[in-house]
Every structure is written in C-alpha cells, then in structure tokens.
Design a protein around this motif. Structure first.
Motif, PDB file in Angstrom:
ATOM      1  N   LYS A 152       0.847  -1.192   0.000  1.00 37.02           N
ATOM      2  CA  LYS A 152       0.000   0.000   0.000  1.00 37.02           C
ATOM      3  C   LYS A 152       0.885   1.245   0.000  1.00 37.02           C
ATOM      4  O   LYS A 152       1.724   1.415   0.880  1.00 37.02           O
ATOM      5  N   THR A 153       0.685   2.110  -0.988  1.00 30.01           N
ATOM      6  CA  THR A 153       1.542   3.290  -1.149  1.00 30.01           C
ATOM      7  C   THR A 153       0.807   4.612  -0.929  1.00 30.01           C
ATOM      8  O   THR A 153       1.403   5.672  -1.067  1.00 30.01           O
ATOM      9  N   GLU A 154      -0.486   4.545  -0.581  1.00 27.19           N
ATOM     10  CA  GLU A 154      -1.296   5.769  -0.526  1.00 27.19           C
ATOM     11  C   GLU A 154      -0.739   6.808   0.448  1.00 27.19           C
ATOM     12  O   GLU A 154      -0.665   8.006   0.122  1.00 27.19           O
ATOM     13  N   ARG A 155      -0.342   6.391   1.635  1.00 37.49           N
ATOM     14  CA  ARG A 155       0.148   7.355   2.631  1.00 37.49           C
ATOM     15  C   ARG A 155       1.422   8.033   2.137  1.00 37.49           C
ATOM     16  O   ARG A 155       1.607   9.239   2.343  1.00 37.49           O
ATOM     17  N   ALA A 156       2.288   7.285   1.496  1.00 38.28           N
ATOM     18  CA  ALA A 156       3.523   7.865   0.964  1.00 38.28           C
ATOM     19  C   ALA A 156       3.223   8.848  -0.161  1.00 38.28           C
ATOM     20  O   ALA A 156       3.853   9.912  -0.255  1.00 38.28           O
ATOM     21  N   GLU A 157       2.267   8.511  -1.013  1.00 42.98           N
ATOM     22  CA  GLU A 157       1.918   9.384  -2.141  1.00 42.98           C
ATOM     23  C   GLU A 157       1.352  10.714  -1.677  1.00 42.98           C
ATOM     24  O   GLU A 157       1.500  11.738  -2.359  1.00 42.98           O
ATOM     25  N   GLN A 158       0.698  10.724  -0.507  1.00 44.65           N
ATOM     26  CA  GLN A 158       0.068  11.943   0.003  1.00 44.65           C
ATOM     27  C   GLN A 158       1.023  12.845   0.774  1.00 44.65           C
ATOM     28  O   GLN A 158       0.673  13.970   1.136  1.00 44.65           O
ATOM     29  N   LEU A 159       2.240  12.374   1.014  1.00 46.87           N
ATOM     30  CA  LEU A 159       3.203  13.172   1.768  1.00 46.87           C
ATOM     31  C   LEU A 159       3.635  14.380   0.944  1.00 46.87           C
ATOM     32  O   LEU A 159       4.045  14.232  -0.215  1.00 46.87           O
ATOM     33  N   PRO A 160       3.548  15.596   1.482  1.00 47.63           N
ATOM     34  CA  PRO A 160       3.989  16.784   0.736  1.00 47.63           C
ATOM     35  C   PRO A 160       5.442  16.659   0.296  1.00 47.63           C
ATOM     36  O   PRO A 160       6.301  16.244   1.083  1.00 47.63           O
ATOM     37  N   GLY A 161       5.719  16.985  -0.950  1.00 50.18           N
ATOM     38  CA  GLY A 161       7.065  16.895  -1.487  1.00 50.18           C
ATOM     39  C   GLY A 161       7.328  15.619  -2.243  1.00 50.18           C
ATOM     40  O   GLY A 161       8.371  15.480  -2.894  1.00 50.18           O
ATOM     41  N   VAL A 162       6.408  14.655  -2.186  1.00 51.75           N
ATOM     42  CA  VAL A 162       6.566  13.405  -2.931  1.00 51.75           C
ATOM     43  C   VAL A 162       5.983  13.582  -4.325  1.00 51.75           C
ATOM     44  O   VAL A 162       4.815  13.966  -4.488  1.00 51.75           O
ATOM     45  N   ALA A 163       6.779  13.308  -5.331  1.00 52.06           N
ATOM     46  CA  ALA A 163       6.316  13.451  -6.717  1.00 52.06           C
ATOM     47  C   ALA A 163       5.626  12.188  -7.204  1.00 52.06           C
ATOM     48  O   ALA A 163       4.611  12.258  -7.904  1.00 52.06           O
ATOM     49  N   VAL A 164       6.174  11.012  -6.847  1.00 53.80           N
ATOM     50  CA  VAL A 164       5.586   9.766  -7.300  1.00 53.80           C
ATOM     51  C   VAL A 164       6.118   8.602  -6.480  1.00 53.80           C
ATOM     52  O   VAL A 164       7.238   8.663  -5.950  1.00 53.80           O
ATOM     53  N   ALA A 204      11.175  12.364  -4.719  1.00 50.21           N
ATOM     54  CA  ALA A 204      10.703  13.470  -3.887  1.00 50.21           C
ATOM     55  C   ALA A 204      11.601  14.679  -4.056  1.00 50.21           C
ATOM     56  O   ALA A 204      12.676  14.612  -4.660  1.00 50.21           O
ATOM     57  N   GLU A 205      11.155  15.798  -3.487  1.00 50.48           N
ATOM     58  CA  GLU A 205      11.888  17.064  -3.629  1.00 50.48           C
ATOM     59  C   GLU A 205      13.211  17.058  -2.882  1.00 50.48           C
ATOM     60  O   GLU A 205      14.102  17.841  -3.207  1.00 50.48           O
ATOM     61  N   SER A 206      13.335  16.199  -1.894  1.00 50.66           N
ATOM     62  CA  SER A 206      14.596  16.091  -1.159  1.00 50.66           C
ATOM     63  C   SER A 206      14.807  14.642  -0.744  1.00 50.66           C
ATOM     64  O   SER A 206      13.868  13.833  -0.720  1.00 50.66           O
ATOM     65  N   GLU A 207      16.044  14.338  -0.403  1.00 48.93           N
ATOM     66  CA  GLU A 207      16.364  12.990   0.043  1.00 48.93           C
ATOM     67  C   GLU A 207      15.656  12.676   1.353  1.00 48.93           C
ATOM     68  O   GLU A 207      15.176  11.554   1.559  1.00 48.93           O
ATOM     69  N   ALA A 208      15.556  13.668   2.223  1.00 51.19           N
ATOM     70  CA  ALA A 208      14.906  13.455   3.522  1.00 51.19           C
ATOM     71  C   ALA A 208      13.435  13.097   3.342  1.00 51.19           C
ATOM     72  O   ALA A 208      12.915  12.192   4.019  1.00 51.19           O
ATOM     73  N   ILE A 209      12.762  13.803   2.437  1.00 56.29           N
ATOM     74  CA  ILE A 209      11.349  13.503   2.179  1.00 56.29           C
ATOM     75  C   ILE A 209      11.205  12.117   1.570  1.00 56.29           C
ATOM     76  O   ILE A 209      10.278  11.366   1.897  1.00 56.29           O
ATOM     77  N   ALA A 210      12.128  11.759   0.699  1.00 55.95           N
ATOM     78  CA  ALA A 210      12.078  10.430   0.077  1.00 55.95           C
ATOM     79  C   ALA A 210      12.198   9.338   1.130  1.00 55.95           C
ATOM     80  O   ALA A 210      11.460   8.334   1.093  1.00 55.95           O
ATOM     81  N   TYR A 211      13.091   9.516   2.088  1.00 59.09           N
ATOM     82  CA  TYR A 211      13.223   8.533   3.162  1.00 59.09           C
ATOM     83  C   TYR A 211      11.948   8.462   4.005  1.00 59.09           C
ATOM     84  O   TYR A 211      11.492   7.385   4.405  1.00 59.09           O
ATOM     85  N   GLU A 212      11.388   9.620   4.294  1.00 60.79           N
ATOM     86  CA  GLU A 212      10.152   9.665   5.079  1.00 60.79           C
ATOM     87  C   GLU A 212       9.029   8.929   4.348  1.00 60.79           C
ATOM     88  O   GLU A 212       8.236   8.210   4.956  1.00 60.79           O
ATOM     89  N   ALA A 213       8.982   9.101   3.035  1.00 62.31           N
ATOM     90  CA  ALA A 213       7.952   8.430   2.240  1.00 62.31           C
ATOM     91  C   ALA A 213       8.126   6.911   2.262  1.00 62.31           C
ATOM     92  O   ALA A 213       7.148   6.159   2.332  1.00 62.31           O
ATOM     93  N   LEU A 214       9.384   6.438   2.198  1.00 62.94           N
ATOM     94  CA  LEU A 214       9.623   4.995   2.253  1.00 62.94           C
ATOM     95  C   LEU A 214       9.037   4.394   3.527  1.00 62.94           C
ATOM     96  O   LEU A 214       8.483   3.284   3.506  1.00 62.94           O
TER      97      LEU A 214
END
Length: 757
Positions: A54-66, A106-116
C-alpha cells in the motif's frame, strides 16, 4: 618500493590533475535544475511472500512526486546481464534483503526517506536458505522454478580413480572462502535526465554502457536509440557495477515525473543491494608420485551465488577452468555447482573466481611439497606448464613461457628473503615467515561468448586526433593507456589528442570494461587503425601541398616532411582545409582472440603472476602483518608504467584485506556488517612499505597479440602466499578466510610456541 620499469615518458595521466585537486566530477556529483531525489524500498525479509503493498500514505506526503511499484514497469520487469531473473520490483515474493519493493521520487532525500517509511508492505515469512548445503537438501524449498542449482560446470580428463591408486602421496583438504565487498569509493548512483521527445540520458557508473542500454530498453519498452548511457568517470567498480543497480529505478521515476532524478546509495544501501565476491567451499584431493610428479587432481566447488544469477555461471566456469592453474596434471576431475540461496547476490568481482580456486590449488601444492619432503619451488618446477602446452581445459592457447619465468624470478626473491631472515635477530614474541604462490589468469570473456570490440580514429573539426572507444574509466587508468598507445603508434603529442569514452551516443561498441581486456583491445584496435589513418592523412596533405606521400610522417602538432625541422601543416590547418571535404576517419571492429577449440568459456590469452611475501606473526595476539610484498607479473609489454604498478599494488592490497580482515558476513540471510565501521578494509597502516613489482615484458616468439591487461592478475596469488608464509612462521595451515587471530593463537598454544619462563 621498486618497479623495474620506469615511467618512460614521464606523463601525468590525463585525469590525474583533476582527481588530485578535486575538480573532477563523478557521476553522483552531478545535479540538474528541477531535480528530484529517488530512494528505493528494499525487502524487510530475506525470504517471504508479499501479501500486499500500500503506497497511498507515501503518495500523500507533501514533497513526494511519485511512488512506483512493479505495476509501473513499462516493459519486462526483470534484469540480469546474462539471465534476466532478477525483478526490477518484486511482484509476489522476495528472495533477499536487497530485493526492491517500491521507489519514491521526492523534492529532497529526507522527504524520500520519510515516504519509504510510509509504504505499507505485508509479508508472509518463508524458511530462509542461508547456506548452499540447505539449498541442496532434498526437502529444500525451490527458490526459483528451475530449482536451487543455478549452474553446474565440469571438466574431466584421464582416469582419476586409477591415478590416485598409483600415487605415493595424496593430500585432501576443504577450503572456505568468504563473501567480500567491492568497497568502491563511489557507491552505486547517478542521475537520469528525461527529454521532451521521450528519450533519456543515464549518468550512472557501469562497466558496459551498451549492455545497460540493452537491458534498460527491455525494461522501459523503448528502442535503444532513445537511451543514452554516460558512464565515465566513476569512483571504482572492480566488477561491482557491471550489472544494473540504480538505473531502472531512476529511469522509471524520471519518465513518470518528466524530471531529472538522482538516486545514490548510502553505504548501507550499497551493502544490502550490491554484488559481492562469491563465497566458495572448495574440496581438493591431489596426488603425486614419489618424485613429485602430480598425477591426479579431484576438485569439488560449491559457490553461494545468492538470490539471483547475474554472472554466477561464468564465475563458476572460470573457477573450474583455473582449478589446475599453471600446472600440467594428466588426470583431473572437476565439478562445480553455483547454488541459489537467500543470501546477498554474488557476482562479478576482480579475479572472477580465480582468487578462490587459486587459494585452494596453491594450498594443495604446498601441502604436497611438505608431505613429500620436496622444496615447494622444485615441486612446482617439476609440474609447471611449458610454453606450448595446451590450456587447462585441453584447448589450444597462445604459447607463453610466463609461468616458468615467473617461477624462477620468485625463487630468486625467496632465496634472498631467506638469507635476509638469517641475519635478523629473533624475537621472543614474534615469528617471521616467507611464502610464495603462483597464478594463471585468462583474459577476455572466453570461447563462445560475445566479446567484440570497436574503435574509431579521426581528425576532428577542432584539429585534434580523436580516438573513441566504448570503454569506461573506472579509475583503472584506461585513459593513460589509450593516450600512451596512440602517442607511440601515431607519433602525435599529448596536446594533439582527444580521447572519447563512456558515452553510447559518441563511441563505437567496444564490449565491457572487464575481464582484463581493455588494454589488449585498445592496443589491437590501434594496430588495425594506424596505417589506414596515416595513409588517409598523408594522402590529403600530399594533395594540398604537392609533397610526395612517402615524404610525409605524422608527428607532434602536425605532419612533417621527413627530416624536416617543423610541421609542414598542423592538424588544425588540415582540419580547416577539410571543412568541405570528406572526413578523415577510420573504424575497426573485431573479436577478442579466442581459442580455435570449441570449449565454452575457454580462454586463449593468459597472464601469469607470482607473489613472495614476508609476514610477522604476533604470538601474543595472533595478529598477522605483511611486512614485505613482491609481485612478478608476465603480461607482455608495459604500456603505462605508473598505471601498471598501480593496478598490481592496488590489487595486492585488495587481496591482503580479503586474506586477513574482510568478510561480508551474513546470518539468517542478513548482513552482520553494514558499514566500514565494522567491515574493515586495509588502511595505510596495513600496507607493507616494501612493495615491489617486477614486470616480465617479453612475449613468446611470433606472439602478435601485444600487451595483456593486468587489472586482475595482481589480486590472485596474494592470499595463498600469505597463508604459506603463516605456515612458515607457525607450522599451521590456514584453510578458512579471513585468517582468524583466534585460530593462530590456538595453533600457537597447540605447538607450544611460547615459553612463559
């Protein structure tokens, strides 16, 4: 430190200044406007079914492109340089902790980690097969549809069983070799840039840009001409970047978002997902006559290839081929298995299976010598291959006397070392020992494997002599090799030359920058191109200046009249004259020299190496320190002396680490060591100050194949030489790597080498 070949021209390597000043940009240093940062979610388990993603929560995180999964792979959801068995993204099952489940841009590496962390994956754990023995059990679960055996390789000659019955002495031992990290400076990474027309440019480290392009075309469902691979320079590879790593993920993310995407592994991510050297368990039984003639050799190899194939079959084939090394043994029976497990993926690594098998083989030779009471050098001399003997698989090979030449040089060094030791005072707490070993290494990919190359030599519009190859600069010094060969063969100067490599849009297909083939292929390419190129240029200048062609030669800064005092036309002037005419360019395309015998994987050109080491064993701590290290290498003419020495010395240090400290240990399918704080590699304190290299440059009569590559031969004989020296110091034979201090201390205790009074 000594080298018997001086830097003849005294040139600094083309990329040297930029590297030492920090001006050179590696591919992971690149940045582009509007760039996103990509990260990959890896498996939480070494073996499990995937129940849901399930990826929905990650997709909704601000700064996540895809966020992407296997559903977003446009084409074939598999990769693998030979067998495409590894999922880009796992659909329903994971087979090791490096398996990819999803990726984020994502817009930054930190946001990408948070999305994971927000991606929810439900697993159903499965039994973990963490050892080849478990994988080979009858009741073992199948890791792949075909079972748990990736590849079986064999070679037989003569009657081994009967030969053993007739032997005076037989030695049998099992050797265990560890998993090793490549430990390159620049971890896997790069930037993928999409264009409006749907094409992409991939800036990522690889050893074979065209093979990457081919694999990506299948994954992305795109024609190859829409994919450009720029692969130089990179901060080391040693085989570890020969396979795809971050490229599929970055490419899909870039195409979906329409923006550049950088993906760069941390060291921990590199450990989890990156290739490693194959762990092997090798059992050898070797028998000899009373006079020291080796007559029987039986070998069983079990290689832990991990979860997927990559080049595991070829590595096993190479180990089987080199199981008899530079020795002629009439009766031989070799069987190798490459086995799937839930461990990390094992694949391409400098030496390509030769390191493991040579450790075992040389261990057998030394044990035989001890059992027979024959000097180890003399035993080798009795069995060493002659110049015109066939190869280890019975195939015809290029004649070479390198094995014997190396042996005799090593013998001289060993005798000098022994004399030196006699004059040194003995220590109560330390023991010194001298050891030696030989190695034989096949260059190129071997019979039956696509191993072509191509080159282009031209006078470009800038008035530069431009030479182009589809090779990559991995830090190995290929640019200096190309420069030295062209300057010598063409006659131009360093300033007249432009080298183009590592860009599939600008270079001809030249095959992989692997298998110690680069130097050889460049030399042979230039031999084929230099005369037609020279003729074309001389003919054009002859027409322009009305000077007979036979009175013109290529030289520094332009064309010279024979015995002239200055160029009669510079290259820049000629380029100006050519603007409206046909270009001055020549091409070549050919295959790496192969044996005429249909022996799959069999090599034709071999290099030979020998090592003499001195070690100091601390009887109180069990620590082993290498104090002297001498290499003797027979690989034909030296093209770039500094590069040659760097490759041999660097390879020696890498194998020193393999012998004494490095093990990418796994327990239950998980890495115990995930960074360089616990995975130790040699530092300057571990490297012997006395490290010498002796090159044997002579080739056998009528050999027209030129210089051989030396990227691997310097790594192979180090380990058995060190272990031989430990035995010389302590009387103990090591059979398991890396050498354990506890094992040494136990041997010291058993042999009562310390007196406490």
């Amino acid at each position: 430190m000594k080298f018997n070949v001086s830097e003849r021209e005294g040139r600094v390597r083309p990329d040297g200044m930029a590297k030492v000043t920090g001006d050179l940009k590696y591919l992971t240093d690149l940045a582009f406007p509007n760039m996103l940062h990509g990260k990959i979610l890896r498996s939480s388990y070494p073996h499990a079914n995937i129940v849901s993603i399930k990826t929905e929560r990650a997709e909704q995180l601000p700064g996540v492109a895809v966020v992407i999964t296997h559903k977003d792979v446009p084409g074939m959801n598999r990769f693998g340089i030979i067998f495409p068995d590894q999922p880009v993204f796992c659909e329903d099952k994971v087979r090791y902790v490096g398996d990819a489940i999803a990726a984020v841009a994502a817009e930054s590496e930190a946001i990408a980690y948070e999305a994971l962390a927000l991606i929810e994956v439900v697993y159903e754990e499965l039994p973990v097969i963490d050892d080849p023995k478990k994988a080979l059990a009858k009741d073992a679960p199948k890791l792949h549809l075909s079972g748990n055996i990736l590849h079986r390789a064999t070679f037989k000659n003569g009657d081994v069983s009967k030969a053993f019955d007739d032997c005076f002495t037989v030695v049998e031992e099992t050797y265990e070799l560890p998993r090793q990290m490549h430990a390159y400076l620049e971890t896997e990474g790069g930037v993928i840039v999409p264009k409006e027309d749907g094409s992409i440019t991939v800036y990522a480290g690889t050893q074979h840009g065209f093979k990457d392009r081919f694999q990506l075309a299948r994954i992305l469902a795109k024609p190859e001409h829409e994919i450009r691979i720029i692969s130089s320079p990179m901060g080391g590879s040693f085989g570890g970047k020969d396979e795809l790593n971050i490229q599929p993920y970055g490419a899909i993310l870039a195409l979906v978002t329409g923006r550049p995407v950088k993906v760069h592994h941390t060291r921990k991510e590199s450990v989890w997902a990156g290739l490693k050297r194959h762990p092997m368990r090798i059992t050898m039984k070797t028998g000899a006559s009373k006079t020291g003639k080796i007559v029987a050799h039986e070998v069983q190899i079990i290689a832990d290839t991990g979860a997927y194939a990559t080049l595991g079959p070829a590595v096993l084939d190479f180990a089987v081929e080199h199981a008899s090394g530079p020795y002629i043994i009439p009766n031989i029976d070799i069987e190798g298995l490459s086995v799937f497990t839930n461990n990390g993926v094992s694949g391409e690594f400098r030496g390509f299976g030769g390191n493991q098998i040579t450790f075992a083989l040389e261990g057998q030779i030394n044990r035989l010598a001890e059992a027979l009471g024959i000097d180890p050098i003399e035993l080798r001399r009795k069995n060493i291959r002659k110049a015109t003997d066939k190869g280890p698989l019975g195939q015809r090979i290029a004649p070479s006397n390198g094995a014997l030449e190396v042996l005799e040089s090593i013998n001289t060094l060993c005798m000098k070392q022994k004399e030196k030791q006699k004059q040194e005072p003995c220590s109560k707490w330390k023991r010194k020992g001298t050891g030696m070993a030989l190695a034989m290494h096949g260059g190129g990919l071997g019979f039956g494997r696509l191993d072509s190359t191509g080159g282009r030599l031209a006078l470009n519009h800038e008035g530069k002599i431009e030479i182009a190859f589809g090779f990559e600069e991995c830090g190995q010094g290929l640019l200096a090799v190309i420069e030295n060969i062209v300057i010598k063969e063409i006659g131009c100067s360093q300033n007249d030359l432009k080298i183009v490599i590592g860009d599939t849009a600008l270079v001809p297909v030249s095959g992989s920058s692997t298998a110690s083939r680069g130097t050889s292929m460049v030399w042979q390419s230039v031999q084929r191109m230099k005369e037609p190129f020279t003729q074309k240029i001389c003919k054009r200048v002859s027409q322009l200046l009305s000077i007979p062609e036979n009175e013109l030669i290529l030289g520094e800064n332009g064309l010279w009249r024979v015995n002239g005092k200055h160029p009669c036309m510079t290259y820049k002037q000629l380029a100006q004259e050519m603007k409206d005419g046909s270009p001055l360019v020549v091409y070549t395309n050919f295959h790496f020299p192969t044996t005429p015998d249909a022996v799959i994987g069999g090599h034709y050109l071999y290099t030979f190496g020998g090592v003499k080491v001195e070690v100091e064993v601390d009887l109180l701590t069990g620590k082993v320190k290498v104090t002297d290290l001498d290499h003797v290498i027979a690989a034909g003419p030296v093209i770039s002396p500094n590069g040659y020495r760097g490759q041999i010395e660097g390879g020696g240090v890498m194998s020193l680490g393999y012998t004494l400290m490095e093990e990418a240990k796994m327990e239950g399918g998980r890495y115990v060591t995930e960074n360089f704080d616990t995975y130790l590699i040699p530092s300057i304190a571990d490297i012997p100050f006395h490290t010498n290299v002796q090159a044997i440059e002579a080739l056998y009569k009528d050999d027209s194949h030129g210089p051989r590559g030396v990227g691997e031969i310097g790594t192979i004989a180090i380990t058995p030489a060190i272990v031989n020296a430990i035995h010389d110091a302590t009387g103990h034979w090591v059979r398991h790597l890396p050498v354990s201090s506890e094992e040494i201390l136990e041997a010291v205790e058993v042999r009562r080498m310390l007196e406490w009074t």
